[in-house]
Design an enzyme around this catalytic site. Structure first.
Site, PDB file in Angstrom:
ATOM      1  CD  GLU A  69      -1.958  -2.388   1.270  1.00 17.67           C
ATOM      2  OE1 GLU A  69      -0.772  -2.599   1.636  1.00 17.67           O
ATOM      3  OE2 GLU A  69      -2.927  -3.038   1.015  1.00 17.67           O
TER       4      GLU A  69
ATOM      5  CG  HIS B 270     -10.857  -6.276   7.523  1.00 16.62           C
ATOM      6  ND1 HIS B 270      -9.996  -7.338   7.851  1.00 16.62           N
ATOM      7  CD2 HIS B 270     -10.630  -6.304   6.200  1.00 16.62           C
ATOM      8  CE1 HIS B 270      -9.332  -7.631   7.052  1.00 16.62           C
ATOM      9  NE2 HIS B 270      -9.639  -7.320   5.797  1.00 16.62           N
TER      10      HIS B 270
END
Lengths: 338, 333
Positions: A60, A129
């Site tokens: 990322e 998440h």
């Protein structure tokens, strides 16, 4: 008017902008061959080819850094971070590079990067998440932050975000991907920084964004039906810069406000909106501003427990009644602040 | 020197005197600029963190020697020499260090954040390794547009332990992007030696792990540096993908102006100073050509004149006023 899902609206915006401008490229984890973990980038690889739509390793920070460098080199990258939660891995690149390079380098760097990030909780995805990270981005000068609530807005705002020469964090609510609504045949880019008045009223203003806009609309229906009041609903659409004018004008009319945000209350968007509205139209307020937020905890996995942590329409109804000083028989929900 | 005129190669017999004197000029400019910076810092005209390149000049001069005018250079906060060697104006550079509005970043960047796209210098960055993925992105833009350009990305030994460095090298090699990675291995990250921080002692091995040609080179020697860089740059330009250059070098001074560098012995510093690149260049010129001391001194005077003017230019300037502090946060429509 044709109906389009939030997901397909985003997909179409990507395709139309890629068709229009060859410098637009899309990359991220599983966006090309897998067509996106939420299938938002479906069909793009087939239509535009592997040079313009490609998969990256799980990196990322480098995904964001590569977008930044590509923008410096003249491209208009629209990378995807698979979810907003993974943006945390890339925070240095987002907050300490992309956001500030233009300023730091004396205006010499133009960075037209739009980072798409699905987010939002409520699906038992577990604490790692289920973040709402918008406050972290909104806190950072140099970024624009967009969070559409409807398919039409998703399309119009993504087009605008991609065309904007500034770094834009484009947040999408995972729970809205299947939501279908009217979207005109031709969608023009919408101006960033403008809120939408979705419902006019005079007794209380409900402010929301993303999935919470729908919670606010649902609460409005209930309030009108049960209490006979007139409710105004404002959808922020852009979080940085957010439309202080529209929200303040609404409060000047209704004198009472509830802000609902699917995020913990501490230093969140609701706190930002409330602090500013107190400053701008203090004399218009007839009651303290109510904030309806998620519980100030990492979201748990267990189904009912998780749902108890996230705002729902009854929470907004309760807060609105409090703001309007309407007595109710319902039990005060547990305080959300730790 | 024009692009087409440059023909320096590792075999000293084939070079010309003018080129070598140009090398001497560049090394001296970089060296003496940093000396001036130290003086101005001591006078309080430069503040904050200031990292000098003294001793490492052959790395920048050698690595950049074969670049074209439109290639990209990106690197760390130890960036003054890169900016100057790329063609940046010493006066504007000094002005930026003074925080003045006529610096290339209008005084908003300072010593660590020089930037000038006109000369292909895409920034000094303060986050160790943070520039690496940005270099990858520049490489992506070159490959995407089919341009005849390369990226030269420099960083220190410390950066090779940063997570994003590994992400960046992996992606550049995976996509075969035209990025040349230059690791300035000056043995220390502030006060922490390579031995105390890197399980793999060889920086070149940490480049090789991503399946690209990796070189170890004496970064105190311009000839060796430019020879390796020439090959790496040519490979990148030819579409063969990245290469990794570990330039073994040494900074004579501390990590920054605030660092007295007590973690290094006097003997160690003396050992590296004996390998100084500037006497080496002078010896090379003398060895192969007729050259008088006066020719070197003329270059010294040229450098002194440029640096006197640079300091004067910086002293005459001033900062942006507070009313302008909100400019350039965003591109305004």
């Amino acid at each position: 008017m044709p109906k389009l899902s939030y997901r397909d609206a985003i997909n179409q915006a990507l395709a139309e902008e890629m068709e229009r401008d060859e410098s637009v490229v899309v990359f991220g984890e599983d966006v090309a061959e897998y067509e996106g973990s939420f299938k938002v980038t479906r069909g793009l690889l087939k239509r535009f080819g592997p040079k313009r739509v490609f998969d990256t390793p799980i990196s990322e920070a480098a995904i964001v850094g590569m977008a930044t460098g590509a923008a410096l080199g003249g491209l208009r990258p629209v990378p995807e971070l698979m979810t907003v939660n993974f943006a945390y891995v890339a925070m240095d690149q987002i907050l300490n590079h992309l956001a500030l390079m233009r300023y730091m380098f004396g205006g010499q760097a133009t960075l037209p990067v739009t980072i798409r990030m699905p987010g939002g909780g409520g699906h038992q995805l577990g604490s790692q998440h289920s973040h709402s990270a918008e406050a972290l981005f909104v806190h950072t000068a140099g970024l624009k932050v967009v969070y559409p609530a409807t398919p039409a807005d998703a399309k119009a705002l993504l087009k605008a975000s991609i065309r904007d020469d500034n770094p834009v964090i484009f947040l999408e609510h995972e729970g809205l991907y299947n939501f279908e609504d009217d979207v005109p045949e031709n969608v023009a880019p919408a101006a960033l920084g403008k809120a939408a008045l979705l419902r006019e009223g005079k007794d209380v203003t409900l402010v929301g964004y993303g999935a919470m806009t729908h919670v606010a609309l649902e609460a409005a229906e209930q309030l009108v039906k049960e209490d006979g009041v007139s409710v105004e609903v404002v959808d922020l659409r852009t979080l940085r810069p957010w439309d202080k004018e529209v929200v303040a004008a609404s409060v000047a009319k209704t004198h009472r406000m509830v802000v609902v945000a699917e995020s913990p209350p501490t230093c969140g968007i609701a706190a930002e909106v409330a602090a500013n509205i107190y400053e701008i139209v203090f004399d218009e307020l007839d009651a303290p501003i109510e904030r309806v937020s998620s519980a100030d905890v990492p979201l748990p996995y267990a189904k009912d427990l998780e749902q108890s942590c996230i705002p729902h329409a009854p929470d907004v109804v309760h807060a609105a009644r409090k703001a309007m000083n309407i007595r109710t028989e319902t039990v005060e929900p547990e305080t959300r602040d730790v | 020197m024009e692009d087409g005129e440059r023909g320096l190669c590792g075999d000293a017999g084939q070079v010309n005197k003018r080129e070598l004197l140009e090398v001497y000029y560049r090394l001296k400019l970089a060296r003496d600029f940093e000396t001036r910076v130290a003086e101005q810092y001591a006078k309080g005209r430069i503040g904050g963190f200031c990292h000098l390149y003294t001793g490492e000049e052959a790395v920048a001069v050698g690595a950049l020697w074969h670049l074209h005018a439109d290639d990209y250079v990106i690197g760390s906060y130890r960036d003054h020499a890169y900016y100057l060697i790329r063609g940046g104006d010493p006066g504007r550079c000094m002005a930026e260090l003074f925080g003045h509005a006529d610096g290339p970043c209008k005084g908003r960047g300072g010593s660590m954040h020089l930037f000038d796209a006109d000369i292909g210098f895409m920034g000094g960055y303060a986050i160790v390794g943070g520039m690496c993925p940005i270099g990858v992105g520049l490489g992506l833009s070159i490959q995407y547009k089919g341009e005849d350009r390369v990226v030269l990305c420099s960083f220190g030994d410390g950066a090779t332990n940063q997570g994003v460095y590994h992400e960046a090298l992996n992606m550049a090699c995976l996509y075969k992007l035209p990025v040349v990675w230059v690791c300035e291995n000056n043995k220390y990250a502030i006060g922490t030696s390579v031995q105390r921080s890197s399980a793999e002692r060889s920086m070149a091995a940490k480049g090789k792990a991503y399946d690209m040609p990796s070189y170890v080179v004496d970064g105190m020697d311009f000839f060796k540096m430019q020879s390796v860089a020439e090959r790496a740059v040519a490979d990148a330009r030819a579409g063969k993908g990245p290469s990794f250059i570990e330039a073994q070098c040494y900074r004579y001074r501390g990590h920054s102006m605030s660092d007295p560098a007590t973690y290094r012995s006097k003997e160690e510093v003396a050992y590296w100073k004996k390998r100084d690149p500037i006497p080496k260049i002078k010896a090379a010129v003398r060895h192969d050509f007729e050259v008088s001391d006066d020719e070197f001194e003329e270059i010294d005077r040229k450098v002194k004149k440029a640096l006197d003017a640079a300091v004067a230019f910086a002293e005459a300037g001033k900062e942006l006023p507070p009313e302008r502090v909100y400019e350039d946060v965003y591109v305004e429509e």
